[in-house]
Enzyme design. Structure first.
Site, short mmCIF file in Angstrom:
data_model
loop_
_atom_site.label_atom_id
_atom_site.label_comp_id
_atom_site.label_asym_id
_atom_site.label_seq_id
_atom_site.Cartn_x
_atom_site.Cartn_y
_atom_site.Cartn_z
N CYS A 79 0.84 -1.21 0.00
CA CYS A 79 0.00 0.00 0.00
C CYS A 79 0.88 1.26 0.00
O CYS A 79 1.50 1.56 -1.00
CB CYS A 79 -0.98 -0.03 1.17
SG CYS A 79 -2.39 1.10 0.97
N HIS A 167 -3.69 -5.30 0.35
CA HIS A 167 -3.14 -5.77 1.63
C HIS A 167 -3.16 -7.29 1.70
O HIS A 167 -4.16 -7.90 2.08
CB HIS A 167 -3.95 -5.18 2.79
CG HIS A 167 -3.71 -3.73 3.02
ND1 HIS A 167 -2.73 -3.26 3.88
CD2 HIS A 167 -4.31 -2.64 2.49
CE1 HIS A 167 -2.74 -1.94 3.87
NE2 HIS A 167 -3.69 -1.53 3.04
N GLU A 169 -1.80 -9.15 3.82
CA GLU A 169 -1.81 -9.62 5.21
C GLU A 169 -3.21 -9.77 5.78
O GLU A 169 -3.41 -10.44 6.80
CB GLU A 169 -0.99 -8.67 6.10
CG GLU A 169 -1.64 -7.33 6.40
CD GLU A 169 -1.43 -6.27 5.32
OE1 GLU A 169 -1.63 -5.08 5.63
OE2 GLU A 169 -1.08 -6.64 4.19
N GLY A 222 -1.24 -13.93 37.28
CA GLY A 222 -2.20 -15.01 37.10
C GLY A 222 -2.54 -15.24 35.65
O GLY A 222 -3.18 -16.24 35.31
N VAL A 224 -1.73 -15.49 31.33
CA VAL A 224 -0.90 -16.35 30.49
C VAL A 224 0.50 -15.77 30.32
O VAL A 224 1.50 -16.48 30.44
CB VAL A 224 -1.56 -16.54 29.10
CG1 VAL A 224 -0.68 -17.42 28.21
CG2 VAL A 224 -2.95 -17.13 29.23
N SER A 226 2.53 -13.51 32.03
CA SER A 226 3.49 -13.54 33.14
C SER A 226 3.78 -14.98 33.56
O SER A 226 4.90 -15.30 33.97
CB SER A 226 2.98 -12.73 34.33
OG SER A 226 1.79 -13.26 34.86
N SER A 227 2.79 -15.87 33.43
CA SER A 227 3.00 -17.27 33.81
C SER A 227 4.01 -17.94 32.88
O SER A 227 4.92 -18.64 33.34
CB SER A 227 1.67 -18.03 33.78
OG SER A 227 0.73 -17.46 34.67
#
Length: 517
Positions: A79, A167, A169, A222, A224, A226-227
């Site tokens: 584009c 585009h 994508e 708690g 996803v 950071s775990s």
């Protein structure tokens, strides 16, 4: 050394989608600002120029000298990227007679061109531009057209440089992934060797080299992100990692106890801190969303600072920051959209160096890494949850009573999503919870009249929110079954004291954000 595609970001809303599509081809890529090309990086195998909200002829348009890139790497302009290369080489770009937004079909194209290999005749593409290339330089050749756009794609003769005005994508471009594969794999020579396993192997090695024997503290939420960051770091440095899980009083119902148990089962060294009274006190009377986020962010700094000082010789602060956190917190033009809890501020006061092992991953990639690390599915598939917790789902000021109401309503809603069984696209049984990207309840700052039994009530209203998405950059509201919504509404009104009305939010992102605050 991991080979990569560099995506030069000119400010397009779909730049992240380009990166996702490239990574889905098992090829690593990085997004950098349009004027920050890493010239000394020997691992680069190709360059993609993104779209932009600007016109190439605007004085304020983002412009960059490509002379050191052209000829050294294959280039694909999308584009604005295509228009920019044509315009700066002597072509013409003008406002389109009619703005091109939506579906179009390739009416003519050069099937022998390597960029268009295996792209089908009359393939649908997605247009989104107000300008169009009306003339190309002499050393350019047209390789594709649509009914309305004569120069839908071009190549610079005798060079590995291409431009497309559509585009590839975007999902609606039917053969967009094939076109990107042609560029990334066939033209750039991508080996398609980037995966969750290779990411873990590389990242663990980098973390060991970066951190050495230094001690690291990590803030667990708690969620996803950071775990997975904690388990990844634990794999790299083991006992030198200390995790701190702060209860600010605005977690989901029973979350503090349940999450601590999960982390202990993963073998993590976790300190749980109940700081709820501190946060309630500091948030008293505060209604403005950004102020609430800032207060909670500062509160985390204070609690972390206190806990970190109890651990000798800590040098690093680790966070579960991922790509969308960084993009939403600061746009390419420097405009703050929404302050993210994970971005900015923490290391400065704590005098710690920052470690963000997931910073370049999208949410679904984080989950792939978690599975590869052997984490339990119930942790990996948890919905995203904002760092400030329920504070940004309570419109207006925060009180323990409001939090109690919201916790109870949210628990009914989320458990209902888990219990309601449906068939997925392959005919397998799943739950509504696993069919939506994110869900939660918002406590509205309004009360409404109702009737319960023979008595008039004047109680609070809540809004249910559920969206479908793949990366949180865009999202659509989830079309939940009416029967399910009726049951949840009835359960909330009958079981949650203080609520007599339930609404459903049918806003998409954009224009709305997923969270209300």
């Amino acid at each position: 050394m991991q080979e990569k595609i560099i995506i030069l970001d000119f400010g397009s809303q779909t730049t992240q989608l380009i990166a996702r599509r490239v990574r889905e081809l098992n090829t690593y890529c990085e997004i950098v600002p349009y004027n920050k090309f890493p010239h000394n990086d020997p691992s680069i195998i190709g360059v993609i120029l993104s779209g932009s909200p600007f016109s190439v002829y605007d004085e304020s348009a983002f412009k960059v000298d490509l002379s050191d890139i052209r000829g050294k790497y294959p280039i694909l302009g999308i584009c604005y990227g295509a228009q920019f290369m044509s315009y700066t080489n002597g072509g013409k770009v003008e406002p389109a007679g009619t703005r091109e937004y939506g579906r179009a079909h390739l009416s003519t194209f050069d099937q022998e061109n390597p960029l268009l290999k295996n792209v089908r005749e009359h393939s649908q593409v997605w247009m989104s531009h107000g300008d169009t290339i009306t003339a190309i330089p002499e050393n350019f050749k047209i390789i594709a057209s649509t009914d309305k756009v004569a120069i839908a794609a071009y190549q610079i003769k005798e060079e590995k440089v291409w431009g497309v005005q559509f585009h590839p994508e975007v999902f609606h471009s039917e053969d967009g992934t094939q076109l990107l594969k042609n560029f990334v794999v066939d033209i750039c020579g991508g080996k398609q060797d980037w995966s969750a396993a290779s990411f873990i192997e590389t990242t663990v090695a980098e973390l060991k080299a970066q951190l050495g024997n230094d001690k690291v503290v990590l803030g667990l939420s708690g969620g996803v992100d950071s775990s997975v960051a904690a388990v990844l770091l634990n794999k790299a440095i083991g006992k030198n990692l200390t995790c701190i899980f702060v209860d600010h009083g605005m977690l989901r119902k029973n979350e503090f106890k349940n999450v601590l148990h999960d982390y202990e089962c993963l073998g993590l060294n976790v300190i749980g801190v109940d700081a709820s009274q501190k946060f309630f006190s500091e948030l008293a009377g505060v209604e403005e969303p950004e102020k609430k986020r800032k207060i909670i962010g500062k509160g985390f700094i204070d609690v972390f600072d206190e806990e970190a000082h109890k651990i000798k010789d800590v040098k690093w602060l680790a966070q579960g920051t991922i790509y969308p956190d960084c993009i939403e917190s600061l746009s390419i033009t420097g405009t703050v959209i929404k302050s993210h809890h994970n971005v900015g501020g923490l290391p400065e006061k704590m005098n710690l160096k920052l470690c963000e092992p997931l910073r370049l991953l999208f949410k679904d990639e984080v989950r792939h890494v978690g599975r590869e690390l052997g984490m339990p599915e119930h942790l990996i598939t948890r919905h995203p949850f904002p760092g400030p917790g329920l504070a940004v789902r309570i419109l207006g000021d925060i009180t323990p009573e409001k939090v109690r109401i919201l916790q109870d309503a949210d628990d009914i809603y989320i458990q209902g999503l888990r219990d309601w069984k449906v068939k997925d696209s392959d005919g397998n049984e799943t739950s509504l919870y696993h069919q939506v990207w994110q869900a939660g309840v918002i406590l509205l700052p309004v009360q409404s009249v109702g009737v319960m039994g023979d008595e008039r009530t004047y109680e609070r209203a809540v809004a249910l929110r559920a969206v479908t998405s793949t990366d949180a950059m865009t999202a659509d509201w989830a079309h939940l079954p009416y029967e399910f919504m009726a049951k949840v509404s009835n359960d909330i009104i009958n079981k949650v004291k203080g609520v007599n009305r339930v609404c459903y939010d049918i806003s998409s992102k954009p224009p709305a954000t997923i969270e209300w605050e």
